[in-house]
Design an enzyme around this catalytic site. Structure first.
Site, short mmCIF file in Angstrom:
data_model
loop_
_atom_site.label_atom_id
_atom_site.label_comp_id
_atom_site.label_asym_id
_atom_site.label_seq_id
_atom_site.Cartn_x
_atom_site.Cartn_y
_atom_site.Cartn_z
CE LYS A 10 -1.58 3.08 1.92
NZ LYS A 10 -1.30 4.49 1.52
CB CYS B 25 13.82 9.77 6.82
SG CYS B 25 14.85 8.45 6.17
P1 NAD Z 1 2.87 9.53 6.52
O1 NAD Z 1 3.06 8.94 7.88
O2 NAD Z 1 1.92 10.65 6.34
O3 NAD Z 1 2.37 8.37 5.50
C1 NAD Z 1 3.03 7.13 5.42
C2 NAD Z 1 2.02 6.06 4.99
O4 NAD Z 1 1.02 5.92 6.00
C3 NAD Z 1 1.28 6.39 3.70
O5 NAD Z 1 1.18 5.21 2.94
C4 NAD Z 1 -0.09 6.88 4.16
O6 NAD Z 1 -1.11 6.57 3.26
C5 NAD Z 1 -0.29 6.10 5.44
N1 NAD Z 1 -1.08 6.85 6.43
C6 NAD Z 1 -1.19 8.20 6.56
N2 NAD Z 1 -1.97 8.51 7.61
C7 NAD Z 1 -2.34 7.34 8.16
C8 NAD Z 1 -3.14 7.01 9.31
N3 NAD Z 1 -3.70 7.95 10.05
N4 NAD Z 1 -3.31 5.70 9.60
C9 NAD Z 1 -2.76 4.74 8.85
N5 NAD Z 1 -1.98 5.00 7.76
C10 NAD Z 1 -1.78 6.28 7.42
O7 NAD Z 1 4.34 9.90 6.00
P2 NAD Z 1 4.75 10.73 4.69
O8 NAD Z 1 4.41 12.16 4.89
O9 NAD Z 1 4.28 10.04 3.48
O10 NAD Z 1 6.34 10.55 4.72
C11 NAD Z 1 7.22 11.41 5.40
C12 NAD Z 1 7.63 10.84 6.74
O11 NAD Z 1 8.26 9.57 6.57
C13 NAD Z 1 8.65 11.72 7.46
O12 NAD Z 1 8.31 11.77 8.82
C14 NAD Z 1 9.96 10.96 7.26
O13 NAD Z 1 10.94 11.20 8.25
C15 NAD Z 1 9.48 9.55 7.31
N6 NAD Z 1 10.43 8.64 6.67
C16 NAD Z 1 11.18 7.84 7.47
C17 NAD Z 1 12.11 7.00 6.91
C18 NAD Z 1 12.95 6.09 7.77
O14 NAD Z 1 13.56 5.19 7.23
N7 NAD Z 1 13.03 6.29 9.07
C19 NAD Z 1 12.29 6.97 5.52
C20 NAD Z 1 11.49 7.81 4.74
C21 NAD Z 1 10.56 8.65 5.32
#
Ligand code: NAD
Length: 497
Positions: free
Chosen positions: A174, A282
């Site tokens: 997803k 990230c």
């Molecule tokens: P996000 O948490 O908004 O979304 C991530 C995923 O979760 C998406 O597929 C989204 O559809 C889903 N999602 C969103 N809200 C949800 C909810 N309430 N319940 C269940 N699922 C939900 O993150 P983003 O904005 O897409 O990505 C950026 C974030 O990801 C930043 O915080 C970044 O630091 C982090 N990140 C971390 C790493 C790592 O390896 N630590 C790598 C890349 C990005």
């Protein structure tokens, strides 16, 4: 209305029956490129059921055969690297070079997954008791789930499903609803490589679809990458439902600049690591900690940052692209305002950034704050934009303490010419990925991606040997065989007693 993206459910790519969709926009001009469907609950159930059925056969395919198919996939991804990068540019706005890097880092994980036969070998001990041997088998789990963020739509899905499939599992992906076209292309190429049908199911959507997958009775393991708030929700809900869960979450990464470091290297590394990829990494450096006299370099840092400008993906002079969405831009501008209100010095303000010919893009210019202190919101929160906050300390000990007090622990870096300072730093710092004169120390896939503290919830990390442990279970066999020879041996043993 624009085209609705297909899903891969139960045997092939199909149009979803969903009535609700999410527009996927070009962040450089807000034009709608495609719509992503909110996959229905019936489709989610069918996707999991198809993956479960496919697992029964796939787990029996020898690891070397699985590896051979992955080699074909790796070659196919390489062949299509630029084409995938172009799709990625359209939906993320990343510069072409950045997009190529996004795809390449994913290809490297597929390359590593090709080593699966050796990585799935168990252990053997002969004669643990007389005539008895013990050995272990490494076996796949079943249906695994991947939930991915917007910022690396090629690399992060490729951190997950190739390793899970290599281990003999099946998978439901997803991806982020903000840039789902790239994952669709990755899955198309996967099937074009000759894999049997139904190994990877691809569904689109948001919270409802994620919640259905992480609570489904037939899913076994959940890999999540995204923000801390959602990561905590996925971890808690997944583990409450007795799943194995790994959550790679948000970050606030510090770079320590010692006064004995090479100034030019420091400035060039800081500029690239803070504003590169629009700060949407990230592992981006978002805090610069200047130790002692190194603070005198801040004006030169500002000058270097001011020379970088964002632009469209095919503008060769652009340093980086737009933020992913208008909402993300608004959030970042809010932080810049807050930084000023809370008393930090805004040396460079990217709030009013414009790009010729693209008035509606989500542009934020390079932004630099100095005199930032730990209680300020711009220090505490992950801003996820091209904003670097700088603070000063008097010693390495103080810098280490500052980082160890921070709740995140994804990445950190020190720039110094002192081996002693670097060694002390690597030993005492409570962060999972450490760079020494390297600003963004992302490990290659034969290691694992080892964030700590609030940047990771779980036990086994992404890719490398830890991914094999995450996507498999160990079975330990203790065996004794009876035969006439063994009886004779047994008698002799008794006689020897
Ligand atoms: P996000 O948490 O908004 O979304 C991530 C995923 O979760 C998406 O597929 C989204 O559809 C889903 N999602 C969103 N809200 C949800 C909810 N309430 N319940 C269940 N699922 C939900 O993150 P983003 O904005 O897409 O990505 C950026 C974030 O990801 C930043 O915080 C970044 O630091 C982090 N990140 C971390 C790493 C790592 O390896 N630590 C790598 C890349 C990005």
């Amino acid at each position: 209305m624009s085209r609705v993206l297909d899903v891969y459910i139960d045997g092939g790519f199909v149009a979803s029956a969903a009535t609700a969709t999410i527009p996927v926009t070009n962040p450089a001009d807000q034009s709608v490129i495609v719509q992503a469907p909110y996959t229905t609950m019936d489709e989610i159930n069918r996707a999991v059921a198809a993956a479960k059925a496919a697992f029964r056969q796939w787990r029996l395919v020898p690891a070397s055969e699985r590896a051979r198919l992955l080699m074909v996939y790796q070659a196919r991804l390489k062949e299509h690297q630029d084409e995938i990068a172009e799709i990625l540019c359209q939906e993320t706005g990343k510069t072409f070079a950045d997009a190529q890097g996004d795809v390449w880092r994913g290809i490297e994980v597929v390359e590593q997954a090709c080593n699966i036969p050796a990585m799935m070998m168990g252990e053997t001990a002969e004669n643990v008791a007389r005539g008895i041997d013990t050995y272990s088998l490494i076996q796949p789990l079943g249906v695994c789930v991947g939930i991915t963020p917007f910022n690396f739509p090629a690399m992060i899905p490729l951190w997950m499903f190739p390793m899970a499939i290599a281990c003999g599992n099946t998978f439901v992906l997803k991806p982020s609803e903000q840039d789902p076209m790239t994952p669709n292309r990755l899955v198309e190429l996967f099937y074009e490589s000759g894999f049997p049908k139904d190994l990877v199911q691809l569904v689109h959507g948001g919270k409802e679809q994620v919640d259905a997958l992480i609570t489904h009775q037939d899913t076994k393991a959940i890999s999540f990458v995204g923000s801390v708030a959602v990561g905590q929700h996925v971890y808690r809900t997944g583990t409450d439902n007795l799943k194995r869960v790994q959550c790679m979450a948000g970050a606030k990464n510090h770079m320590i600049i010692m006064p004995d470091a090479d100034k030019n290297q420091v400035i060039s590394a800081l500029v690239g690591a803070s504003v590169g990829a629009a700060g949407q990494r990230c592992m981006a450096i978002s805090v610069a900690v200047f130790v002692g006299a190194a603070r005198e370099w801040i004006p030169e840092l500002k000058e270097a940052m001011a020379k970088v400008r964002p632009g469209a993906w095919d503008d060769n002079a652009a340093g980086y692209g737009p933020q992913i969405s208008a909402a993300a831009r608004e959030r970042i501008l809010g932080y810049i305002e807050k930084g000023k209100l809370e008393g930090a010095t805004c040396l460079l303000d990217g709030s009013d950034c414009t790009v010729d010919g693209l008035p509606d893009g989500n542009w934020v210019g390079p932004t630099l704050f100095s005199d930032v202190t730990p209680e300020m919101t711009i220090y505490k929160d992950e801003i996820f934009g091209p904003v670097l906050v700088a603070g000063n300390v008097d010693s390495l000990d103080e810098a280490i303490q500052l980082i160890n007090d921070n709740p995140y622990g994804n990445g950190t870096s020190i720039f110094t010419n002192s081996g002693g300072a670097a060694r002390k730093f690597q030993s005492e710092i409570e962060v999972g990925q450490v760079g020494i004169n390297i600003p963004i120390p992302v490990p290659l896939p034969f290691f694992s991606f080892t964030g700590w503290k609030n940047s990771f919830y779980g036990d086994q990390h992404a890719y490398g040997k830890q991914a094999v442990r995450f996507y498999t279970e160990t079975k330990t066999i203790t065996a004794r065989w009876f035969s006439s020879d063994v009886v004779a041996d047994a008698n002799m043993t008794i006689a020897l007693k």
